[in-house]
Design an enzyme around this catalytic site. Structure first.
Site, short mmCIF file in Angstrom:
data_model
loop_
_atom_site.label_atom_id
_atom_site.label_comp_id
_atom_site.label_asym_id
_atom_site.label_seq_id
_atom_site.Cartn_x
_atom_site.Cartn_y
_atom_site.Cartn_z
N ARG A 2 -37.78 0.77 -30.38
CA ARG A 2 -37.02 -0.01 -31.36
C ARG A 2 -37.98 -0.78 -32.26
O ARG A 2 -37.82 -0.82 -33.48
CB ARG A 2 -36.08 -1.00 -30.64
CG ARG A 2 -34.85 -0.38 -29.99
CD ARG A 2 -33.84 0.12 -31.01
NE ARG A 2 -33.37 -0.92 -31.90
CZ ARG A 2 -32.40 -1.80 -31.62
NH1 ARG A 2 -31.76 -1.73 -30.46
NH2 ARG A 2 -32.02 -2.71 -32.50
N ARG B 236 -26.22 -8.44 -37.02
CA ARG B 236 -25.41 -7.85 -35.94
C ARG B 236 -24.05 -8.54 -36.00
O ARG B 236 -23.95 -9.76 -35.84
CB ARG B 236 -26.08 -8.06 -34.58
CG ARG B 236 -25.15 -7.74 -33.43
CD ARG B 236 -25.85 -7.65 -32.10
NE ARG B 236 -26.64 -6.44 -32.03
CZ ARG B 236 -27.13 -5.94 -30.91
NH1 ARG B 236 -26.91 -6.54 -29.75
NH2 ARG B 236 -27.84 -4.83 -30.91
N GLN C 251 -30.93 1.84 -33.50
CA GLN C 251 -31.06 2.41 -32.16
C GLN C 251 -31.25 3.92 -32.22
O GLN C 251 -32.09 4.48 -31.53
CB GLN C 251 -29.81 2.07 -31.32
CG GLN C 251 -29.91 2.57 -29.90
CD GLN C 251 -30.97 1.84 -29.09
OE1 GLN C 251 -30.96 0.63 -29.01
NE2 GLN C 251 -31.90 2.58 -28.49
N ASP D 61 -23.55 5.38 -23.00
CA ASP D 61 -23.57 3.96 -23.40
C ASP D 61 -22.51 3.25 -22.54
O ASP D 61 -21.73 3.91 -21.84
CB ASP D 61 -23.23 3.87 -24.89
CG ASP D 61 -23.37 2.47 -25.48
OD1 ASP D 61 -23.95 1.59 -24.81
OD2 ASP D 61 -22.88 2.26 -26.62
N CYS E 41 -29.05 3.32 -24.61
CA CYS E 41 -29.57 2.27 -25.51
C CYS E 41 -29.81 0.95 -24.78
O CYS E 41 -30.56 0.11 -25.26
CB CYS E 41 -28.64 2.09 -26.70
SG CYS E 41 -27.00 1.47 -26.27
N HIS F 210 -24.82 1.86 -35.09
CA HIS F 210 -26.03 1.23 -34.57
C HIS F 210 -27.24 2.06 -35.03
O HIS F 210 -27.93 2.70 -34.22
CB HIS F 210 -25.96 1.16 -33.04
CG HIS F 210 -26.91 0.17 -32.42
ND1 HIS F 210 -27.75 -0.64 -33.17
CD2 HIS F 210 -27.16 -0.14 -31.11
CE1 HIS F 210 -28.46 -1.40 -32.35
NE2 HIS F 210 -28.13 -1.11 -31.10
#
Ligand code: CP
Ligand code: NVA
Length: 321
Positions: free
Chosen positions: A304, A120, A150, A236, A276, A147
């Site tokens: 996930r 990340r 996700q 988001d 998310c 991402h």
């Protein structure tokens, strides 16, 4: 050469298959995504039935975090242990990454001692540079641009609740960010449409999103219109990690892009809501939506772990069964 050094290999065996990475959603073909999603369903079912699924015994996952995380950390760590493997957790602050060791050198070293790496970080170019010098598969655990883990989980969750996503409409309300870019790549590969509504100045950049065409998305100035007849409404945070300096300006610009009950009413009667997480109730989403009956955010978070177990296994072992 002394007997001590004789026969100690310092390179990969000849003829080893090329290493695959998952740096963005489009790194996999449609068929590979379908396989990983189906495999995730099997792995989840076995886990729920307390059936052991130890496909990665003795394998080690390195997890490198240059940004904060709750879900990504827990899902990868728990998932890897459930597969019989183990994890090493590194952050910028507690490793030489924070003391300017070149990313290329870090990649060479970490990939000699571990079997797969999740990163990340900030720029996509950083993870690409790491992958270019890694002997083992590299997974994007979030960059400024993408991402993909996700979105894999989100699509798995949609299918679990409503069946195939092909031909459906996803409404994206909010920032033209890493999540939005990845939804667009997924739409292109899996045959659904995204209705995108962002404030002016925060639009999708098709070249950053790495899209082959604009066929799978439509842009709407009005977020309510974007939600009309949508099968899934999703949003988001207004300010992603790394953009904190813009927070004040974003609070003003995004004020009309809060997902509310009216948007959910405009969507299809059986529409789902996804986020998310982490979420900010009263900013990008009203509490009655995220905590309401159409929201599947907790399944989304749990999934996930299941999809990433299938992803880890696929990158290390290829197709099974
Ligand atoms: N959704 C997600 O990636 O959460 P974390 O930032 O907690 O990992
Ligand atoms: N777009 C958000 C997602 C967090 C999981 C961010 O990058 O901070």
């Amino acid at each position: 050469m002394s007997p001590l050094h004789k026969g100690i290999p310092s390179t990969l065996p000849k003829g080893a298959p090329p290493v695959r990475h998952f740096l963005q959603f489009a790194d996999f073909t449609t068929e590979e995504h379908v396989y990983v999603l189906e495999r995730a369903a099997l792995i989840k079912k076995k886990f729920k039935n307390f059936e052991r699924h130890h496909s990665l015994v003795d394998r080690t996952l390195a997890m490198i975090f240059e940004k904060a995380s709750t879900r990504t950390r827990v899902s990868f760590e728990a998932g890897m242990y459930q597969l019989g493997g183990s994890v090493v957790h590194l952050t910028t602050g507690d490793s030489q990454l924070g003391r300017a060791e070149p990313i290329e050198d870090s990649a060479k070293v970490i990939s000699r001692m571990t079997d797969i790496v999740m990163i990340r970080t900030y720029e996509q170019t950083k993870i690409e540079r790491f992958a270019a010098h890694s002997r083992v598969p590299v997974i994007n655990g979030l960059t400024n641009e993408f991402h993909p883990c996700q979105i894999l989980a989100d699509i798995f969750t949609y299918i679990e609740h409503r069946g195939p996503i092909q031909g459906k409409t996803v409404a994206w309300v909010g920032d033209g960010n890493n999540m939005a870019n990845t939804w667009l790549q997924a739409a292109d590969l899996l045959g659904f449409t995204v209705h995108v509504s962002t404030p002016s100045g925060y639009e999708i950049d098709q070249s950053v999103a790495g899209l082959r065409s604009s066929d799978s998305y439509k842009v709407f100035a009005d977020p309510l219109q974007a939600c009309e007849s949508a099968d899934l409404v999703t949003t988001d945070v207004w300010t992603s990690m790394g953009y904190e300096a813009e927070n004040e300006a974003r609070l003003k610009a995004f004020a009309s892009w809060r997902v509310n009950a009216a948007m959910m009413t405009a969507a299809a009667p059986d529409a789902l809501f996804m986020h998310c997480l982490p979420a900010h109730r009263g900013e990008e989403v009203d509490a009655d939506v995220i905590d309401g009956p159409q929201s599947v955010v907790w399944d989304e978070a749990e999934n996930r772990m299941h999809v990433q177990k299938a992803l880890l296994e696929y990158l290390l072992l290829g197709r099974q069964g």
